[in-house]
Scaffold this active site. Sequence first.
Site, PDB file in Angstrom:
ATOM      1  N   ARG A   1      -4.373  20.645 -15.408  1.00  0.00           N
ATOM      2  CA  ARG A   1      -2.858  20.067 -15.669  1.00  0.00           C
ATOM      3  C   ARG A   1      -3.052  18.757 -17.324  1.00  0.00           C
ATOM      4  NH1 ARG A   1      -0.260  15.270 -11.552  1.00  0.00           N
ATOM      5  NH2 ARG A   1       1.758  14.564 -13.289  1.00  0.00           N
TER       6      ARG A   1
ATOM      7  N   ARG B   1       0.331  -0.935  -0.016  1.00  0.00           N
ATOM      8  CA  ARG B   1       0.042  -0.861   0.094  1.00  0.00           C
ATOM      9  C   ARG B   1       0.311   1.332   0.192  1.00  0.00           C
ATOM     10  NH1 ARG B   1      -3.231  -3.553   3.839  1.00  0.00           N
ATOM     11  NH2 ARG B   1      -4.814  -4.233   2.790  1.00  0.00           N
TER      12      ARG B   1
ATOM     13  N   HIS C   1      -0.619   8.970 -29.022  1.00  0.00           N
ATOM     14  CA  HIS C   1      -1.385   7.735 -28.034  1.00  0.00           C
ATOM     15  C   HIS C   1      -1.808   6.565 -28.959  1.00  0.00           C
ATOM     16  CE1 HIS C   1      -1.118   8.990 -23.607  1.00  0.00           C
ATOM     17  NE2 HIS C   1       0.245   9.168 -24.077  1.00  0.00           N
TER      18      HIS C   1
ATOM     19  N   GLU D   1       8.812  16.946 -25.756  1.00  0.00           N
ATOM     20  CA  GLU D   1       8.367  17.702 -24.876  1.00  0.00           C
ATOM     21  C   GLU D   1       8.744  18.916 -24.236  1.00  0.00           C
ATOM     22  OE1 GLU D   1       5.411  16.000 -23.005  1.00  0.00           O
ATOM     23  OE2 GLU D   1       5.961  13.249 -23.990  1.00  0.00           O
TER      24      GLU D   1
ATOM     25  N   LYS E   1       6.310  22.474 -15.380  1.00  0.00           N
ATOM     26  CA  LYS E   1       5.655  21.254 -14.678  1.00  0.00           C
ATOM     27  C   LYS E   1       4.938  21.244 -13.497  1.00  0.00           C
ATOM     28  CE  LYS E   1       3.991  16.205 -15.344  1.00  0.00           C
ATOM     29  NZ  LYS E   1       4.777  15.417 -16.122  1.00  0.00           N
TER      30      LYS E   1
ATOM     31  N   ASN F   1      -1.060  17.497 -22.125  1.00  0.00           N
ATOM     32  CA  ASN F   1      -1.111  16.280 -22.829  1.00  0.00           C
ATOM     33  C   ASN F   1      -1.532  16.806 -24.139  1.00  0.00           C
ATOM     34  OD1 ASN F   1      -1.505  14.120 -21.070  1.00  0.00           O
ATOM     35  ND2 ASN F   1      -3.481  15.197 -20.183  1.00  0.00           N
TER      36      ASN F   1
ATOM     37  N   HIS G   1      -1.063  14.218 -26.844  1.00  0.00           N
ATOM     38  CA  HIS G   1      -1.284  12.821 -26.147  1.00  0.00           C
ATOM     39  C   HIS G   1      -2.157  11.845 -26.804  1.00  0.00           C
ATOM     40  CE1 HIS G   1       2.632  14.468 -23.825  1.00  0.00           C
ATOM     41  NE2 HIS G   1       2.591  13.733 -23.406  1.00  0.00           N
TER      42      HIS G   1
ATOM     43  N   GLU H   1      -5.422  15.849 -12.465  1.00  0.00           N
ATOM     44  CA  GLU H   1      -5.594  16.361 -13.219  1.00  0.00           C
ATOM     45  C   GLU H   1      -7.033  16.380 -13.640  1.00  0.00           C
ATOM     46  OE1 GLU H   1      -4.937  13.947 -17.514  1.00  0.00           O
ATOM     47  OE2 GLU H   1      -2.980  14.079 -16.821  1.00  0.00           O
TER      48      GLU H   1
ATOM     49  N   HIS I   1       7.266   7.281 -27.726  1.00  0.00           N
ATOM     50  CA  HIS I   1       6.637   7.951 -27.682  1.00  0.00           C
ATOM     51  C   HIS I   1       6.994   9.591 -27.394  1.00  0.00           C
ATOM     52  CE1 HIS I   1       3.717   9.732 -24.534  1.00  0.00           C
ATOM     53  NE2 HIS I   1       4.591  10.309 -23.821  1.00  0.00           N
TER      54      HIS I   1
ATOM     55  N   LYS J   1       2.761  10.900 -11.880  1.00  0.00           N
ATOM     56  CA  LYS J   1       2.070  10.006 -12.295  1.00  0.00           C
ATOM     57  C   LYS J   1       2.715   8.937 -12.330  1.00  0.00           C
ATOM     58  CE  LYS J   1      -1.437  12.521 -15.576  1.00  0.00           C
ATOM     59  NZ  LYS J   1      -1.430  13.144 -17.336  1.00  0.00           N
TER      60      LYS J   1
END
Length: 355
Positions: free
Chosen positions: A238, A118, A249, A182, A224, A242, A245, A234, A262, A140
């Site tokens: 935020r 956890r 993606h 990026e 960032k 992306n 993206h 997000e 990527h 993330k």
Amino acid sequence: MTTLKVELGERSYPISIQANQFAQADVITQYLTTKKVVVVTNDVIDALFYPVVANALAGYEVTKLVVPDGEQHKNLQSFESVISQLLAMSAGRDTTLIALGGGVIGDLTGFVAACFQRGVPFIQIPTTLLSQVDSSVGGKTAVNHPLGKNMIGAFYQPQAVIIDTNSLSSLPPREFAAGMAEVIKYGIIYDYDFFVWLENNQQAIKQQDQAALQYMIARCCEIKAEVVAIDERESGLRAILNLGHTFGHAIEAEQGYGNWLHGEAVATGIVLASAVATKMNWLEASEYSRIESLLQAFELPTNAPSDMHFDEFIKHMRHDKKVLAGNLVFIIPQGIGKSVITKDVSEEVLRTILS
């Protein structure tokens, strides 16, 4: 040394940026709260950087876990493998995980840290440009699923992010270029002056001038950190991080993870998003040209795969995390330095651009 801070209350943490950090005394150990350390890396970074990092951890109980290199290994099988090895060595909450590598290692290790017992502490030591300016900051963590990228994960912040700019000298040119996608993204979404700086300092960046690299990486991390401090999970702002993206993606999923890097997919996605913005009269054609030209200056692809058309894009976009109530959500530039989050992109516009 440049030191920044991600302001998240009791979960705040530093980002340390400097050349030759790995070999310095206390650069890592000052952030450790346990005597047991497990370094997760891949079979490429292991040979390049693990020895010097292990030397910096002298006096600690250090174990190394090596996973295969490549985006195709950022999956539940690798996640289970790392968890199983931690259980086999009787690791517990008195163990700190260190992610030594690029975005794949950082995302995988962070997700393991979030889930194992956890939650155990972890430190990010990113060694690629893309991971230094983007994936190592903000908490993330995730692994991929055949139906979508980063669909299984958690928000989980590290204890610290330690960036040694010298590590970039080991990157193949294609990997360095992928990271620049990026970097350029930050100028488009948030900081016009930074975009201009990138236009004016292309040679220094390509030659990996240390002063230029340190400023560039620090500015990306500043942006960032500022965005994440406002919207950690997000739910709003935020999402502008992306840009490119949603399209990117889809390209990665359709072409097979790892076939397009990527950053390469994001670069093409940025151009597609900019084309949408121009079609909708949200972005001047001259600004579209500047965005495309800067990406091309770093030898990044700006055209979608020739065998991928509207139906293939839509199929994958429907699985994107940003889909809300069945509606596709896009980040669209409204000018260099400003982007918006919108659902108001018609299928007609998408079909025109993606055809």
